[in-house]
Scaffold this motif. Structure first.
Motif, mmCIF file in Angstrom:
data_model
loop_
_atom_site.group_PDB
_atom_site.id
_atom_site.type_symbol
_atom_site.label_atom_id
_atom_site.label_comp_id
_atom_site.label_asym_id
_atom_site.label_seq_id
_atom_site.Cartn_x
_atom_site.Cartn_y
_atom_site.Cartn_z
ATOM 1 N N PRO A 1 -35.883 2.765 -60.984
ATOM 2 C CA PRO A 1 -34.899 1.868 -61.463
ATOM 3 C C PRO A 1 -33.450 2.575 -61.425
ATOM 4 C CG PRO A 1 -35.742 1.387 -61.932
ATOM 5 C CD PRO A 1 -36.764 2.471 -61.506
ATOM 6 N N HIS A 2 -32.044 1.917 -61.089
ATOM 7 C CA HIS A 2 -30.917 2.725 -62.185
ATOM 8 C C HIS A 2 -29.918 1.342 -62.045
ATOM 9 C CE1 HIS A 2 -32.838 6.258 -60.784
ATOM 10 N NE2 HIS A 2 -32.951 6.220 -59.593
ATOM 11 N N CYS B 1 -25.483 6.438 -65.161
ATOM 12 C CA CYS B 1 -26.495 5.845 -65.505
ATOM 13 C C CYS B 1 -27.285 5.019 -66.759
ATOM 14 C CB CYS B 1 -27.354 6.537 -64.663
ATOM 15 S SG CYS B 1 -29.000 4.993 -64.100
ATOM 16 N N THR C 1 -30.344 3.547 -67.774
ATOM 17 C CA THR C 1 -32.175 3.142 -67.182
ATOM 18 C C THR C 1 -32.053 3.630 -68.452
ATOM 19 O OG1 THR C 1 -31.353 2.228 -65.578
ATOM 20 C CG2 THR C 1 -33.610 2.441 -65.550
ATOM 21 N N HIS D 1 -32.091 10.085 -67.029
ATOM 22 C CA HIS D 1 -31.166 9.787 -66.150
ATOM 23 C C HIS D 1 -29.408 10.576 -65.778
ATOM 24 C CE1 HIS D 1 -33.330 6.048 -63.855
ATOM 25 N NE2 HIS D 1 -33.607 6.572 -65.361
ATOM 26 N N MET E 1 -26.627 11.791 -63.261
ATOM 27 C CA MET E 1 -26.326 10.225 -62.233
ATOM 28 C C MET E 1 -24.826 10.147 -63.357
ATOM 29 S SD MET E 1 -28.968 7.840 -61.634
ATOM 30 C CE MET E 1 -28.266 7.434 -60.810
HETATM 31 CU CU LIG Z 1 -30.293 5.886 -63.276
#
Ligand SMILES: [Cu+2]
Length: 499
Positions: A125-126, A167, A169, A175, A180
């Motif tokens: 998931p992000h 990101c 997460t 991440h 990201m």
């Molecule tokens: Cu991510």
């Protein structure tokens, strides 16, 4: 008493500023923009607009609007394997399939409807935290998106400036280290001054289990990331993303604006363009500019805009001026400027080979090809020589020169070296262990130090040695990767490091 002019902006003054010229072009300062309190220009007007977003290094056109609009931004999270250097692959996690992700451009006061899709083949998931968002998490808590799902949230862009998004997460550092991040520009209401060219560049630090340039698919190394011991420091996510055929371009007489971000996750950038002086830097991506700047600091999770006018043609080298990052971890880019020579401003001699080494070459195909052939176990002599040449440039040519002639009194020649002719078997040892103490080459004595280069792989050592043996009238022959591995295990008397 110290009087800071314009520090106390009334709401009336702040409101008056909207739509009026902002930064004083003489001083780079202004009476204060009023910040977020002055950034709400009312409800969105007109039809919703689909944002034009661009892959790096391109920048979308100015919004050209004088009213607030509803702007729809659509972004996809894509996990994909891409090269991080020639012959080296890495599983990147991306916004829109590129590192950095697409550049977003809106106007202060716009209402942004953000759509995030996470591709069905993603494993993780992000979400997204945009530093240009006012609200908890910058959007992160509203955009947590499982593989195969999409989310949506809306924010009003209250503050003008250049902002990183990333990101958020957990584990966030991982991440971000996987690529990201990207940039969102919130134009001030009056827009930015017109320039001839705009580019966007984002620095990032990467942590792989293998060494720098170790071939094959590399995994993320969390220990190295925690220690902030980057294997690569890169502009736009790949070694060579901005060199050779991918270099940025410009012409003498033009003004260039760079939007430069730093995704991190850890390292702070001392951003510099070798051979240029920034006429203006909007430091920290904010509203005021500084003039006549050599190097600007870009924090992790921060950005800056810079403008400079091009007077002299040639290669200008973008670097993180923490220089081993530039020359030993990949943080290099080129702005290639064409046009008439301007000898009154600058006369002479280009040096980009010494600065850039192998990255000055248009491509490293020979190296990538040699790497894949080597893993298949069938490397021809020609492939070894071609790959060795590409590696020699930059690794060895810095001292021994591309011609192999060396530098009189400082670096001995490799071209027609009687030392090599008499001791060809020592070549891989010299490369891996360095050399010090007196050595006589073609009748001239040298007594200096060549640093060891154990970071080169056995394949790379074999290819460079084979190239040297088969060039400039040297005696020929071939060094195998097994011989390189043996050389690595030896402890020659001339080594320049204590074993
Ligand atoms: Cu991510």
């Amino acid at each position: 008493m110290l009087v800071l002019a314009g520090c106390n902006v009334t709401e009336q003054e702040a409101g008056d500023r909207a739509g009026a010229a902002g930064t004083d072009s003489e001083t780079g300062t202004n009476g204060g923009t009023g910040g977020s309190r002055a950034g709400d220009f009312g409800p969105p007007q007109g039809e919703p607009i689909h944002a034009v977003t661009t892959a790096p290094p391109l920048v979308p056109p100015p919004t050209g609007r004088d009213y607030p609009a509803k702007v729809i931004v659509e972004m996809d999270v894509v996990e994909k394997v891409m090269p991080i250097s020639e012959g080296v692959d890495y599983t990147f996690w991306t916004f829109d399939g590129t590192v950095p992700g697409s550049f977003i451009r809106v106007r202060q006061g716009d209402t942004v409807e953000f759509h995030l899709r996470n591709m069905p083949d993603s494993k993780m998931p992000h979400n997204i935290d945009l530093h240009g968002v006012t609200g908890p998490g910058g959007g992160a808590s509203s955009s947590f998106t499982a593989p195969g799902h999409r989310t949506q949230f809306t924010f009003k862009a209250l503050n003008a400036g250049l902002y990183i998004y990333h990101c958020a997460t957990a584990p966030v550092g991982m991440h971000v280290a996987n690529g990201m991040y990207g940039l969102i520009l919130v134009e001030p209401p009056e827009g930015l001054p017109e320039v001839d060219r705009e580019y966007h560049v984002v620095q990032g630090d990467f942590y792989t289990t293998g060494r720098y340039r170790e071939k094959g698919l590399q995994n993320f190394d969390f220990e190295k990331a925690i220690d902030e011991n980057a294997t690569y420091v890169l502009f736009n996510g790949m070694e060579g993303a901005l060199t050779g055929d991918n270099a940025l371009t410009g012409n003498v007489g033009e003004t260039v604006r760079l939007y430069v971000g730093n995704g991190g996750p850890n390292l702070v950038s001392s951003f510099h363009v070798i051979g240029e002086i920034f006429d203006k830097v909007w430091y920290e991506g904010g509203t005021n500019f500084q003039e006549n700047v050599q190097t600007t600091l870009i924090p992790a999770g921060g950005a800056a805009m810079m403008e400079f006018h091009l007077e002299v043609p040639g290669s200008y080298v973008l670097v993180d001026h923490s220089l081993t990052r530039a020359f030993n971890k990949g943080a290099l880019g080129i702005l290639q400027v064409s046009g008439e020579e301007n000898p009154e401003i600058y006369s002479g001699l280009e040096v980009d080979e010494v600065y850039l080494g192998d990255r000055a070459q248009a491509n490293m195909d020979a190296v990538a090809q040699a790497a894949s052939s080597a893993s298949a176990g069938d490397l021809t002599l020609e492939q070894q020589v071609a790959a060795g040449e590409a590696l020699f440039l930059g690794t060895c040519s810095t001292c021994h020169q591309a011609s192999g002639e060396g530098l009189a009194g400082v670096f001995p020649p490799l071209a027609g070296s009687d030392y090599i002719a008499e001791h060809p078997e020592q070549l891989p040892q010299i490369i891996l262990h360095g050399m010090q103490g007196p050595v006589t080459v073609n009748g001239v004595e040298y007594n200096s130090i060549m640093p060891p280069m154990p970071q080169l792989t056995d394949d790379e050592v074999a290819n460079i040695a084979t190239y040297v043996l088969n060039t400039w009238g040297n005696p020929g022959g071939r060094v195998s990767k097994e011989q390189a591995a043996e050389a690595r295990a030896t402890n020659p008397a001339f080594a320049s490091e204590g074993h």
